[in-house]
Design a protein around this motif. Sequence first.
Motif, PDB file in Angstrom:
ATOM      1  N   LEU A   1     -15.976  78.153  47.608  1.00 11.82           N
ATOM      2  CA  LEU A   1     -15.858  76.795  47.081  1.00 11.82           C
ATOM      3  C   LEU A   1     -14.930  75.949  47.946  1.00 11.82           C
ATOM      4  O   LEU A   1     -15.176  74.763  48.163  1.00 11.82           O
ATOM      5  N   ARG A   2     -13.886  76.584  48.482  1.00 10.12           N
ATOM      6  CA  ARG A   2     -12.996  75.850  49.380  1.00 10.12           C
ATOM      7  C   ARG A   2     -13.688  75.566  50.705  1.00 10.12           C
ATOM      8  O   ARG A   2     -13.553  74.475  51.271  1.00 10.12           O
ATOM      9  N   GLY A   3     -14.435  76.547  51.185  1.00  7.22           N
ATOM     10  CA  GLY A   3     -15.136  76.346  52.439  1.00  7.22           C
ATOM     11  C   GLY A   3     -16.178  75.247  52.354  1.00  7.22           C
ATOM     12  O   GLY A   3     -16.430  74.550  53.335  1.00  7.22           O
ATOM     13  N   ALA A   4     -16.776  75.086  51.176  1.00  9.04           N
ATOM     14  CA  ALA A   4     -17.765  74.027  50.969  1.00  9.04           C
ATOM     15  C   ALA A   4     -17.111  72.676  50.726  1.00  9.04           C
ATOM     16  O   ALA A   4     -17.799  71.656  50.640  1.00  9.04           O
ATOM     17  N   GLY A   5     -15.780  72.659  50.610  1.00  6.93           N
ATOM     18  CA  GLY A   5     -15.066  71.394  50.424  1.00  6.93           C
ATOM     19  C   GLY A   5     -15.003  70.909  48.995  1.00  6.93           C
ATOM     20  O   GLY A   5     -14.598  69.774  48.750  1.00  6.93           O
ATOM     21  N   PHE A   6     -15.365  71.762  48.007  1.00 11.56           N
ATOM     22  CA  PHE A   6     -15.391  71.330  46.623  1.00 11.56           C
ATOM     23  C   PHE A   6     -14.033  71.432  45.939  1.00 11.56           C
ATOM     24  O   PHE A   6     -13.755  70.685  45.007  1.00 11.56           O
ATOM     25  N   ILE A   7     -13.202  72.381  46.352  1.00 12.57           N
ATOM     26  CA  ILE A   7     -11.888  72.538  45.737  1.00 12.57           C
ATOM     27  C   ILE A   7     -10.826  72.643  46.818  1.00 12.57           C
ATOM     28  O   ILE A   7     -11.132  72.944  47.981  1.00 12.57           O
TER      29      ILE A   7
ATOM     30  N   PHE B   1     -16.375  66.897  45.919  1.00 16.36           N
ATOM     31  CA  PHE B   1     -16.969  67.354  44.662  1.00 16.36           C
ATOM     32  C   PHE B   1     -17.571  66.175  43.911  1.00 16.36           C
ATOM     33  O   PHE B   1     -18.716  66.234  43.438  1.00 16.36           O
ATOM     34  N   LEU B   2     -16.800  65.086  43.794  1.00 14.37           N
ATOM     35  CA  LEU B   2     -17.308  63.899  43.108  1.00 14.37           C
ATOM     36  C   LEU B   2     -18.555  63.361  43.799  1.00 14.37           C
ATOM     37  O   LEU B   2     -19.542  63.013  43.157  1.00 14.37           O
ATOM     38  N   SER B   3     -18.488  63.307  45.131  1.00 15.36           N
ATOM     39  CA  SER B   3     -19.614  62.769  45.900  1.00 15.36           C
ATOM     40  C   SER B   3     -20.867  63.616  45.726  1.00 15.36           C
ATOM     41  O   SER B   3     -21.969  63.098  45.492  1.00 15.36           O
ATOM     42  N   ALA B   4     -20.721  64.937  45.847  1.00 14.11           N
ATOM     43  CA  ALA B   4     -21.883  65.825  45.793  1.00 14.11           C
ATOM     44  C   ALA B   4     -22.592  65.777  44.445  1.00 14.11           C
ATOM     45  O   ALA B   4     -23.817  65.916  44.371  1.00 14.11           O
ATOM     46  N   TYR B   5     -21.816  65.544  43.375  1.00 10.50           N
ATOM     47  CA  TYR B   5     -22.412  65.542  42.044  1.00 10.50           C
ATOM     48  C   TYR B   5     -22.595  64.141  41.472  1.00 10.50           C
ATOM     49  O   TYR B   5     -22.987  63.975  40.319  1.00 10.50           O
ATOM     50  N   GLY B   6     -22.323  63.120  42.299  1.00  6.91           N
ATOM     51  CA  GLY B   6     -22.619  61.758  41.896  1.00  6.91           C
ATOM     52  C   GLY B   6     -21.676  61.164  40.874  1.00  6.91           C
ATOM     53  O   GLY B   6     -22.075  60.283  40.110  1.00  6.91           O
ATOM     54  N   PHE B   7     -20.399  61.618  40.860  1.00  3.73           N
ATOM     55  CA  PHE B   7     -19.422  61.079  39.925  1.00  3.73           C
ATOM     56  C   PHE B   7     -18.536  60.057  40.627  1.00  3.73           C
ATOM     57  O   PHE B   7     -18.134  60.251  41.769  1.00  3.73           O
ATOM     58  N   GLU B   8     -18.220  58.987  39.916  1.00  5.22           N
ATOM     59  CA  GLU B   8     -17.259  58.021  40.456  1.00  5.22           C
ATOM     60  C   GLU B   8     -15.843  58.538  40.275  1.00  5.22           C
ATOM     61  O   GLU B   8     -15.014  58.481  41.181  1.00  5.22           O
ATOM     62  N   THR B   9     -15.524  59.051  39.083  1.00  5.50           N
ATOM     63  CA  THR B   9     -14.240  59.697  38.805  1.00  5.50           C
ATOM     64  C   THR B   9     -14.510  60.902  37.915  1.00  5.50           C
ATOM     65  O   THR B   9     -15.632  61.107  37.430  1.00  5.50           O
ATOM     66  N   LEU B  10     -13.465  61.673  37.626  1.00  7.26           N
ATOM     67  CA  LEU B  10     -13.631  62.838  36.758  1.00  7.26           C
ATOM     68  C   LEU B  10     -13.943  62.447  35.320  1.00  7.26           C
ATOM     69  O   LEU B  10     -14.404  63.282  34.538  1.00  7.26           O
ATOM     70  N   ARG B  11     -13.708  61.198  34.986  1.00 10.90           N
ATOM     71  CA  ARG B  11     -14.087  60.744  33.640  1.00 10.90           C
ATOM     72  C   ARG B  11     -15.601  60.753  33.443  1.00 10.90           C
ATOM     73  O   ARG B  11     -16.086  60.670  32.315  1.00 10.90           O
TER      74      ARG B  11
END
Length: 242
Positions: A159-165, A186-196
């Motif tokens: 997950l770190r290598g993929a840049g997600f965490i 992580f936000l970009s890959a899953y289409g989120f603007e913020t964690l909200r």
Amino acid sequence: MAGSNVAKSAQGRGRTRARDEVLLDRELEELPQDLRWREWMLRVEAVIFASAEPVARETLARVVGRDCSIDLLIDDLQEELRSRPYELVYVAGGWQHRTRPRYADTIRASSVPARSVASALSETEAMVLMAVGYFQPVTRAELSKIFGKEISRDTISALRGAGFIASGPRSPTAGAPYTYVTTKHFLSAYGFETLRDLPDIEALEDAGLLSRRVDDVEGEPLEETGEIPDEQIEPTDEPDLT
């Protein structure tokens, strides 16, 4: 000597940036207003299209005139793309081209390689990433308690290598292990603007997709960017002390 080399490198980058800004005519004063606006639209779209990550407003402002409204340009681009199978969306603090959701089945049926690395995650990696998203900052030991089994260092490394965490602040628990938090990628890959924008956790628990196994995992989602400030992130080569 090393400090001198670093200073020279920084000066070189500064001169290159200044030269690029001089060579690019941002104002386009010789063009009629309608053609100037059209050129700015094309420049903004070209930058967004070429970028692998969402492009921030400050970056787009470098290629258009000082008095140009980025928001109005984006509005015009979105209107122009309304009949296309892709769109401009605002995610993770910037704009990015995204295929419209209605064409997801078509793309899957074609078997073409997707740009997003999110689809390459294993089921375990995806579930752990989801847990980090909700419970961050969270340690590997706490993740293991959540899932009722040990979460391996290999899973965290993937997950770190993929840049997600990324590494978060040390936990106040015994041994002060590192915690993990999500990143802007992580936000970009899953289409989120913020964690909200994450789905409601209670709905996921009701569906059996995620279960809170321990009472002491109370990490709250970071509200704006999805990542902790840079000065709080520990180096990625630090040992895992969990």
